[in-house]
Design an enzyme around this catalytic site. Structure first.
Site, PDB file in Angstrom:
ATOM      1  N   ASP A 309      44.576  30.962  38.718  1.00  0.00           N
ATOM      2  CA  ASP A 309      45.643  31.939  38.473  1.00  0.00           C
ATOM      3  C   ASP A 309      46.870  31.718  39.355  1.00  0.00           C
ATOM      4  OD1 ASP A 309      44.165  33.111  36.501  1.00  0.00           O
ATOM      5  OD2 ASP A 309      43.601  34.889  37.633  1.00  0.00           O
ATOM      6  N   ARG A 401      51.660  42.739  32.130  1.00  0.00           N
ATOM      7  CA  ARG A 401      50.200  42.845  32.164  1.00  0.00           C
ATOM      8  C   ARG A 401      49.674  42.725  33.594  1.00  0.00           C
ATOM      9  NH1 ARG A 401      47.108  38.835  28.647  1.00  0.00           N
ATOM     10  NH2 ARG A 401      45.497  40.100  29.602  1.00  0.00           N
TER      11      ARG A 401
HETATM   12  C1  UD1 Z   1      38.676  35.886  35.208  1.00  0.00           C
HETATM   13  C2  UD1 Z   1      40.037  36.457  35.491  1.00  0.00           C
HETATM   14  C3  UD1 Z   1      41.120  35.425  35.186  1.00  0.00           C
HETATM   15  C4  UD1 Z   1      40.833  34.135  35.936  1.00  0.00           C
HETATM   16  C5  UD1 Z   1      39.422  33.648  35.684  1.00  0.00           C
HETATM   17  C6  UD1 Z   1      39.035  32.437  36.515  1.00  0.00           C
HETATM   18  C7  UD1 Z   1      39.721  38.812  35.018  1.00  0.00           C
HETATM   19  C8  UD1 Z   1      40.048  39.967  34.160  1.00  0.00           C
HETATM   20  N1  UD1 Z   1      40.242  37.631  34.663  1.00  0.00           N
HETATM   21  O1  UD1 Z   1      38.640  35.602  33.815  1.00  0.00           O
HETATM   22  O2  UD1 Z   1      42.368  35.971  35.588  1.00  0.00           O
HETATM   23  O3  UD1 Z   1      41.749  33.138  35.492  1.00  0.00           O
HETATM   24  O4  UD1 Z   1      38.477  34.697  35.975  1.00  0.00           O
HETATM   25  O5  UD1 Z   1      39.211  32.711  37.862  1.00  0.00           O
HETATM   26  O6  UD1 Z   1      39.055  38.938  36.024  1.00  0.00           O
HETATM   27  N2  UD1 Z   1      33.493  30.674  29.897  1.00  0.00           N
HETATM   28  C9  UD1 Z   1      32.623  30.304  28.896  1.00  0.00           C
HETATM   29  N3  UD1 Z   1      31.751  31.233  28.421  1.00  0.00           N
HETATM   30  C10 UD1 Z   1      31.704  32.504  28.898  1.00  0.00           C
HETATM   31  C11 UD1 Z   1      32.601  32.878  29.931  1.00  0.00           C
HETATM   32  C12 UD1 Z   1      33.484  31.925  30.422  1.00  0.00           C
HETATM   33  O7  UD1 Z   1      32.638  29.159  28.433  1.00  0.00           O
HETATM   34  O8  UD1 Z   1      30.900  33.307  28.418  1.00  0.00           O
HETATM   35  C13 UD1 Z   1      34.438  29.662  30.457  1.00  0.00           C
HETATM   36  C14 UD1 Z   1      35.893  30.040  30.281  1.00  0.00           C
HETATM   37  O9  UD1 Z   1      36.387  29.639  29.020  1.00  0.00           O
HETATM   38  C15 UD1 Z   1      36.510  29.272  31.434  1.00  0.00           C
HETATM   39  C16 UD1 Z   1      35.448  29.359  32.537  1.00  0.00           C
HETATM   40  O10 UD1 Z   1      34.241  29.654  31.851  1.00  0.00           O
HETATM   41  O11 UD1 Z   1      36.708  27.931  31.082  1.00  0.00           O
HETATM   42  C17 UD1 Z   1      35.675  30.394  33.600  1.00  0.00           C
HETATM   43  O12 UD1 Z   1      35.989  31.629  32.984  1.00  0.00           O
HETATM   44  P1  UD1 Z   1      35.655  33.029  33.666  1.00  0.00           P
HETATM   45  O13 UD1 Z   1      35.415  32.825  35.123  1.00  0.00           O
HETATM   46  O14 UD1 Z   1      34.640  33.714  32.861  1.00  0.00           O
HETATM   47  O15 UD1 Z   1      37.028  33.786  33.482  1.00  0.00           O
HETATM   48  P2  UD1 Z   1      37.256  35.306  33.090  1.00  0.00           P
HETATM   49  O16 UD1 Z   1      36.205  36.164  33.701  1.00  0.00           O
HETATM   50  O17 UD1 Z   1      37.530  35.413  31.645  1.00  0.00           O
END
Ligand code: UD1
Length: 423
Positions: A309, A401
């Site tokens: 981020d 946002r």
């Molecule tokens: C959270 C943050 C976001 C930040 C991100 C990584 C919030 C609201 N948002 O997003 O600002 O950029 O952490 O620090 O807290 N993934 C999968 N399957 C899943 C879940 C994730 O493949 O079920 C992948 C995502 O596409 C991505 C990676 O895992 O490539 C990490 O995502 P994740 O840590 O889950 O991000 P968010 O929780 O969505």
């Protein structure tokens, strides 16, 4: 639609207060669904994502009152009327999926539309769903909704071994596990400060949690959770963003509420680039005293690594560094949408897959540019602070946002910036 006009205006000086963390607040708010008793959050940021989560919780029958100009959120899920999160609200924000764990844990069933959110890659929710399956839930994807059902008697403790680190899946699983029968172990859990903050709040509500901030979290399920009052942790991404303002255009700014432990990897990169960061009793003081910054290489990683981020904002800084920097994006594909906009301002950037090579130039030049997502939009504002002439950033609704009072905060340290209605 509004636009933001920034004019490069030399060194900045003063103090910027840093708000409570958007991403922490977006997981603390759904925690209200776990209990009949009130949950009050203080130090909440005033952002459109928080209003979206408010609407989502209200659509389930929760009471959410924004007090003290929105900095206090008084919530109660005593009389919930629904366990279905509708597409119309969920599509606006990916974090909406965070209501699924609490609803499923407390009521044994829930339906949540598959989410939308920033256009930064595919971003599926499979890890969230696998975690609930490990706790005995049956899941069915139908009509664009996740239909989740716990076994008779409720979710059961289990081993959740995440194949890779996910912040949201860790949060969802952690919340659900607090009310599951028995012990849940979350392996390869995310270690972000927002997870630690969530665990602290859940513990105040009566949850039994060990190991938050490490990659293995153990949760002993309890029958019910109570109420609590909790202060939202400082927004480390807003902090890093404003630390980059004096780094980019010179001067000295103190970010109030900042702590190095929230951003150690980022602070190391600033140091390597030649920016001084000093911890004060009230925050972090950032100064750029000499000429150009030095190029540094950056790879984004889960916490405690360099945060994805802050990648776009760091790129804005490196556009005018002495030398060539390589930025590797390891968390999200398609997260260099700010690069073509920075190129419009005179930056020299080559993007190949998940790697961007930035060759520093002496000076950026103002240009009309378009915000494509939340962090990209603020990177263009930072670049505008350092550019010669006027930069006009359109589509600033992305900014609303995640950044409260961005114009006011930057103006207060001497930036020339205004928000206007699009001509
Ligand atoms: C959270 C943050 C976001 C930040 C991100 C990584 C919030 C609201 N948002 O997003 O600002 O950029 O952490 O620090 O807290 N993934 C999968 N399957 C899943 C879940 C994730 O493949 O079920 C992948 C995502 O596409 C991505 C990676 O895992 O490539 C990490 O995502 P994740 O840590 O889950 O991000 P968010 O929780 O969505």
């Amino acid at each position: 639609m509004d636009q933001i006009i920034v004019t490069g205006n030399g060194p900045l000086s003063g103090q910027i207060p840093i708000a409570g963390a958007k991403n922490a607040c977006l997981t603390l708010m759904p925690a209200t669904l776990l209990s009949e008793e009130p949950l009050t959050l203080t130090n909440a940021p005033r952002l459109s994502d928080i209003r979206t989560m408010t609407l989502l919780l209200q659509s389930l029958g929760a009471e959410v009152q924004a007090l003290q100009d929105g900095q206090v959120l008084a919530m109660s899920s005593h009389d919930l009327t629904s366990t279905r999160a509708e597409y119309d609200i969920v599509r606006k924000m990916r974090a909406s999926i965070l209501v699924l764990g609490p609803l499923l844990a407390r009521f044994g069933h829930a339906e949540v539309s598959l989410p939308g959110g920033c256009a930064i890659g595919a971003r599926p929710v499979d890890l969230h769903l696998k975690a609930f399956e490990a706790m005995g839930a049956e899941l069915d994807l139908r009509d664009g909704y996740v239909h989740a059902k716990a076994p008779a008697g409720g979710l059961k403790g289990g081993i959740v071994d995440f194949p890779f680190v996910s912040v949201g899946a860790t949060e969802n699983a952690l919340m659900a596990a607090t009310l599951a029968k028995g012990t849940t172990v979350l392996k390869n859990a995310a270690r972000e400060p927002e997870i630690v903050d969530l665990a602290h709040c859940l513990r105040k509500m009566g949850a039994q949690i060990d190991g938050e901030g490490t990659s293995e979290i153990t949760v002993q399920g309890v029958d019910r959770l109570g109420g609590a009052t909790h202060r939202v942790v400082t927004d480390r991404i807003e902090l890093g963003t404003y630390m980059l303002a004096p780094a980019i255009c010179g001067g000295e700014v103190e970010c109030l509420g900042g702590k190095i432990e929230l951003l150690a990897a980022f602070c190391e990169k600033l140091d390597a680039a030649g920016i001084s960061v000093e911890e004060t009793p009230t925050g972090l003081k950032v100064a750029r005293k000499s000429g150009r910054v030095s190029a540094v290489d950056v790879t984004t990683e889960p916490f405690p690594g360099f945060p994805t981020d802050l990648q776009a904002q760091m790129m804005a800084l490196l556009c005018t560094a002495e030398g060539t920097s390589v930025l590797e994006e390891k968390i999200f594909e398609n997260r260099f949408m700010h690069a073509p906009e920075l190129i419009r301002m005179g930056a020299k950037i080559d993007v190949h897959g998940g790697t961007a090579t930035v060759k520093g130039v002496d000076r950026l030049r103002g240009a009309p540019v378009m915000a494509t997502d939340l962090r990209a939009s603020v990177s263009l504002i930072l670049a505008g602070l350092a550019a010669e002439g006027e930069t006009i950033v359109s589509r600033v609704y992305h900014l609303d946002r995640g950044y409260e009072h961005v114009v006011r905060k930057l103006e207060s340290v001497g930036a020339k910036i205004e928000r206007v209605k699009e001509q």
